[in-house]
Enzyme design. Structure first.
Site, PDB file in Angstrom:
ATOM      1  N   ASP A 169      31.301   2.399  57.121  1.00  0.00           N
ATOM      2  CA  ASP A 169      30.604   0.922  56.783  1.00  0.00           C
ATOM      3  C   ASP A 169      31.786   0.192  56.358  1.00  0.00           C
ATOM      4  O   ASP A 169      32.492   0.538  55.354  1.00  0.00           O
ATOM      5  CB  ASP A 169      29.432   0.730  56.126  1.00  0.00           C
ATOM      6  CG  ASP A 169      28.936  -0.598  56.218  1.00  0.00           C
ATOM      7  OD1 ASP A 169      27.703  -0.748  56.777  1.00  0.00           O
ATOM      8  OD2 ASP A 169      29.587  -1.599  55.530  1.00  0.00           O
ATOM      9  N   ASN A 177      17.830  -1.481  59.357  1.00  0.00           N
ATOM     10  CA  ASN A 177      17.409  -2.843  59.380  1.00  0.00           C
ATOM     11  C   ASN A 177      17.159  -3.502  60.567  1.00  0.00           C
ATOM     12  O   ASN A 177      17.946  -3.493  61.464  1.00  0.00           O
ATOM     13  CB  ASN A 177      18.236  -3.717  58.493  1.00  0.00           C
ATOM     14  CG  ASN A 177      18.567  -3.206  57.078  1.00  0.00           C
ATOM     15  OD1 ASN A 177      17.631  -2.821  56.265  1.00  0.00           O
ATOM     16  ND2 ASN A 177      19.903  -3.068  56.793  1.00  0.00           N
ATOM     17  N   VAL A 229      24.150  -7.220  62.182  1.00  0.00           N
ATOM     18  CA  VAL A 229      24.701  -7.100  63.499  1.00  0.00           C
ATOM     19  C   VAL A 229      23.412  -6.556  64.544  1.00  0.00           C
ATOM     20  O   VAL A 229      22.732  -5.585  64.275  1.00  0.00           O
ATOM     21  CB  VAL A 229      25.817  -5.626  63.281  1.00  0.00           C
ATOM     22  CG1 VAL A 229      26.129  -5.529  64.498  1.00  0.00           C
ATOM     23  CG2 VAL A 229      26.833  -6.115  62.470  1.00  0.00           C
ATOM     24  N   HIS A 238      21.605   0.246  64.480  1.00  0.00           N
ATOM     25  CA  HIS A 238      22.682   0.972  63.681  1.00  0.00           C
ATOM     26  C   HIS A 238      21.843   1.804  62.556  1.00  0.00           C
ATOM     27  O   HIS A 238      20.886   1.185  62.047  1.00  0.00           O
ATOM     28  CB  HIS A 238      23.675   0.380  63.004  1.00  0.00           C
ATOM     29  CG  HIS A 238      23.480  -1.155  62.601  1.00  0.00           C
ATOM     30  ND1 HIS A 238      23.165  -1.937  63.125  1.00  0.00           N
ATOM     31  CD2 HIS A 238      23.526  -1.313  61.181  1.00  0.00           C
ATOM     32  CE1 HIS A 238      23.001  -3.280  62.264  1.00  0.00           C
ATOM     33  NE2 HIS A 238      23.068  -2.719  60.870  1.00  0.00           N
ATOM     34  N   HIS A 282      21.925   3.346  59.149  1.00  0.00           N
ATOM     35  CA  HIS A 282      22.818   3.574  57.822  1.00  0.00           C
ATOM     36  C   HIS A 282      22.494   4.922  57.134  1.00  0.00           C
ATOM     37  O   HIS A 282      21.341   5.108  56.710  1.00  0.00           O
ATOM     38  CB  HIS A 282      22.499   2.539  56.584  1.00  0.00           C
ATOM     39  CG  HIS A 282      22.717   1.081  57.001  1.00  0.00           C
ATOM     40  ND1 HIS A 282      23.942   0.276  56.437  1.00  0.00           N
ATOM     41  CD2 HIS A 282      21.824   0.249  57.700  1.00  0.00           C
ATOM     42  CE1 HIS A 282      23.661  -0.770  57.060  1.00  0.00           C
ATOM     43  NE2 HIS A 282      22.432  -0.927  57.658  1.00  0.00           N
TER      44      HIS A 282
HETATM   45  P1  DGP Z   1      22.822  -4.606  58.607  1.00  0.00           P
HETATM   46  O1  DGP Z   1      22.589  -5.473  57.480  1.00  0.00           O
HETATM   47  O2  DGP Z   1      21.770  -3.280  58.484  1.00  0.00           O
HETATM   48  O3  DGP Z   1      22.936  -5.332  59.927  1.00  0.00           O
HETATM   49  O4  DGP Z   1      24.387  -3.982  58.407  1.00  0.00           O
HETATM   50  C1  DGP Z   1      25.471  -4.279  59.194  1.00  0.00           C
HETATM   51  C2  DGP Z   1      26.684  -3.551  58.391  1.00  0.00           C
HETATM   52  O5  DGP Z   1      27.670  -3.339  59.288  1.00  0.00           O
HETATM   53  C3  DGP Z   1      27.105  -3.933  56.967  1.00  0.00           C
HETATM   54  O6  DGP Z   1      26.717  -2.858  56.109  1.00  0.00           O
HETATM   55  C4  DGP Z   1      28.340  -4.048  57.086  1.00  0.00           C
HETATM   56  C5  DGP Z   1      28.792  -3.358  58.648  1.00  0.00           C
HETATM   57  N1  DGP Z   1      29.828  -4.109  59.478  1.00  0.00           N
HETATM   58  C6  DGP Z   1      29.896  -5.209  60.025  1.00  0.00           C
HETATM   59  N2  DGP Z   1      30.868  -5.333  60.779  1.00  0.00           N
HETATM   60  C7  DGP Z   1      31.410  -4.230  60.604  1.00  0.00           C
HETATM   61  C8  DGP Z   1      32.772  -3.815  61.520  1.00  0.00           C
HETATM   62  O7  DGP Z   1      33.278  -4.444  62.168  1.00  0.00           O
HETATM   63  N3  DGP Z   1      33.122  -2.588  61.246  1.00  0.00           N
HETATM   64  C9  DGP Z   1      32.547  -1.630  60.245  1.00  0.00           C
HETATM   65  N4  DGP Z   1      32.977  -0.559  60.198  1.00  0.00           N
HETATM   66  N5  DGP Z   1      31.228  -2.079  59.730  1.00  0.00           N
HETATM   67  C10 DGP Z   1      30.799  -3.218  59.732  1.00  0.00           C
END
Ligand code: DGP
Length: 116
Positions: free
Chosen positions: A31, A86, A95, A99, A101
């Protein structure tokens, strides 16, 4: 099918060079904004907005395989870890690509939600 505008589709396809694990249908990467000592995201390579968006069983099985590989790779099996997804506005999904976590590497405390 992947979505050309989706950042997680691009990462899962290996276009951003961030993968720590992949199999035929799923991928894992750190993340960008870690909330725990270990914070890895496991995603399907196919685009699904969330867990209720037509994900087939083979893809879910591949995601579970990815979680198991990440847990082994990061050595968090013994101490414990949390896997969460989420979905939608109330859960703060930022996003719109499914996904999971994978959080661990430290005591995570109880799962806390605001009072309702
Ligand atoms: P959520 O709130 O569950 O949609 O979490 C989205 C997560 O994705 C957040 O913890 C940050 C991560 N994230 C967003 N954009 C990127 C990215 O471009 N690269 C990576 N590695 N993580 C990302």
């Amino acid at each position: 099918m992947s979505d050309t505008d989706c950042i997680f589709c691009k990462i899962a396809a290996g276009e951003m060079g961030e993968l720590i694990y992949e199999n035929e249908r799923a991928a894992a990467f750190h993340d960008v904004s870690p909330q725990a000592a270990v914070h890895v995201l496991v995603v399907p390579k196919s685009h699904h907005d969330n867990i209720c968006d037509g994900v087939d069983g083979d893809t879910l099985a591949a995601m579970v395989d990815a979680v198991q590989a990440v847990v082994e790779q990061t050595q968090i099996a013994q101490s414990g870890y949390r896997v969460i997804t989420n979905t939608g506005a109330d859960a703060g999904q930022a996003v719109a690509h499914l996904h999971w976590h994978v959080l661990g590497g430290q005591n995570l405390g109880p799962l806390v939600v605001p009072e309702h």
